[in-house]
Motif scaffolding. Structure first.
Motif, mmCIF file in Angstrom:
data_model
loop_
_atom_site.group_PDB
_atom_site.id
_atom_site.type_symbol
_atom_site.label_atom_id
_atom_site.label_comp_id
_atom_site.label_asym_id
_atom_site.label_seq_id
_atom_site.Cartn_x
_atom_site.Cartn_y
_atom_site.Cartn_z
ATOM 1 N N THR A 29 -36.657 -27.835 30.188
ATOM 2 C CA THR A 29 -36.063 -28.987 29.479
ATOM 3 C C THR A 29 -35.572 -28.613 28.079
ATOM 4 N N THR A 30 -36.274 -27.715 27.399
ATOM 5 C CA THR A 30 -35.882 -27.354 26.026
ATOM 6 C C THR A 30 -34.507 -26.693 25.980
ATOM 7 N N HIS A 31 -34.022 -26.212 27.107
ATOM 8 C CA HIS A 31 -32.723 -25.531 27.133
ATOM 9 C C HIS A 31 -31.596 -26.404 27.681
ATOM 10 N N TYR A 32 -31.901 -27.637 28.088
ATOM 11 C CA TYR A 32 -30.884 -28.473 28.748
ATOM 12 C C TYR A 32 -29.608 -28.558 27.913
ATOM 13 N N ASN A 33 -29.757 -28.946 26.646
ATOM 14 C CA ASN A 33 -28.560 -29.159 25.819
ATOM 15 C C ASN A 33 -27.750 -27.884 25.675
ATOM 16 N N ASP A 34 -28.448 -26.779 25.423
ATOM 17 C CA ASP A 34 -27.766 -25.502 25.246
ATOM 18 C C ASP A 34 -26.978 -25.127 26.509
ATOM 19 N N ILE A 35 -27.618 -25.306 27.665
ATOM 20 C CA ILE A 35 -26.971 -24.935 28.933
ATOM 21 C C ILE A 35 -25.759 -25.821 29.204
ATOM 22 N N LEU A 36 -25.929 -27.125 29.005
ATOM 23 C CA LEU A 36 -24.833 -28.051 29.333
ATOM 24 C C LEU A 36 -23.703 -27.975 28.311
ATOM 25 N N PHE A 85 -32.536 -20.211 24.401
ATOM 26 C CA PHE A 85 -32.075 -19.764 25.720
ATOM 27 C C PHE A 85 -31.599 -18.316 25.704
ATOM 28 N N ALA A 86 -30.888 -17.935 24.640
ATOM 29 C CA ALA A 86 -30.319 -16.582 24.595
ATOM 30 C C ALA A 86 -31.407 -15.506 24.684
ATOM 31 N N VAL A 87 -32.596 -15.809 24.166
ATOM 32 C CA VAL A 87 -33.693 -14.830 24.201
ATOM 33 C C VAL A 87 -34.181 -14.643 25.644
ATOM 34 N N VAL A 88 -34.316 -15.742 26.369
ATOM 35 C CA VAL A 88 -34.757 -15.649 27.772
ATOM 36 C C VAL A 88 -33.661 -14.988 28.618
#
Ligand SMILES: [Fe+2]
Length: 290
Positions: A14-21, A254-257
């Motif tokens: 969930t913490t990455h939702y905004n970044d991904i979308l 997200f970029a780190v993962v």
């Protein structure tokens, strides 16, 4: 057994939702926790629709409890099947464990005794699950912190026998092999070489915590160097297998993962640099026939 090769993915969090979308990062695929989307409607399903419109996904469950002596939860399986019909995952996976008994959910992935009786019990249940879902599933080896005196076979033999007898695939968590090898004094290399190549259709990688006397599978660190080394050995043995980075606590940007997934890709490509990518191979084969 042939599942598609999806490349090098990341667990959807969930913490990455905004970044991904917002940014549509060039990650190959996402693994989705099934239970987070077994809801009637609302934001989670809306998010997943958007993710699925751009990326392949696989569904990864934590509640199947395949080893429990409770009856199989047919309502859960029906909901899972509906979710799969809607989002068309490349496959569905869960864990080779039990997660509760007497209707109580322990919210943990608990180890099984590795005996012929438990093997027969699990095999029969995997077959029924696959019948209900109408597809083969993958089962994952879990990290464990105890062993049973009742066990009569090593973990790798139990995992292999379940897969062979139930005709399911294996999601091989390389970090869990490393953790269990330390915790129980096993050989990780022996583990890898005991698993049948054709059954392994996905790898997991994650970070663990060193507690001194044992390793704890916390998923809150980068993958450590020793697990990367073991991953290289796994790629050498099992070939081109879809790989996924899990990160569940102290989740970084997200970029780190994603960088961890790219590192897995670099290792896999360094081991198999001579192989053409699967799409190119299919194209060449089609061209030859023409
Ligand atoms: Fe895992």
């Amino acid at each position: 057994m042939e599942f598609p090769f999806l490349g090098f993915g990341v667990g959807l969090r969930t913490t990455h939702y905004n970044d991904i979308l917002d940014t549509h990062p060039a990650v190959d695929w996402f693994e989705v926790i099934s239970e987070n989307f077994m809801v009637a409607g609302g934001r989670p399903l809306h998010i997943l629709e958007q993710v699925r419109s751009r990326y392949p996904i696989a569904l990864h469950g934590v509640s199947l409890s395949i080893g429990s002596t409770d009856p199989l939860n047919l309502d859960y399986l029906r909901q899972l099947k509906q979710l799969a019909q809607r989002f068309e995952p490349a496959w569905i996976s869960d864990h080779l464990c039990w997660a509760g008994v007497g209707g109580h959910n322990a919210h943990d992935l608990l180890p099984l005794p590795y005996t012929p009786e438990v093997l027969a019990h699990v095999v029969e249940r995997v077959r029924r699950v696959q019948d209900v879902l109408g597809r083969r599933i993958l089962l994952e080896n879990v990290s464990t912190y105890l062993e049973y005196q009742h066990s009569t076979m090593p973990e790798w033999e139990f995992l292999t026998q379940v897969a062979e007898q139930a005709d399911c695939g294996i999601l091989l968590d390389v970090n869990n092999i490393f953790v269990n090898a330390f915790n129980h004094g096993l050989s990780a290399e022996q583990y890898l070489h005991a698993i049948p190549v054709e059954r392994v259709q996905q790898f997991h990688l994650a970070g663990h915590s060193d507690k001194g006397t044992f390793l704890h599978d916390t998923h809150d660190h980068p993958v450590c160097d020793a697990v990367w080394d073991l991953y290289a050995q796994a790629v050498q043995r099992f070939g081109r297998v879809s790989t996924l980075i899990e990160w569940d606590d102290h989740i970084p940007p997200f970029a780190v993962v994603h960088a961890e997934a790219l590192r897995a890709q670099a290792i896999a490509e360094s081991v198999h640099h001579a192989d053409p990518p699967p799409d190119a191979a299919a194209f060449l084969e089609a061209d030859h026939r023409a």
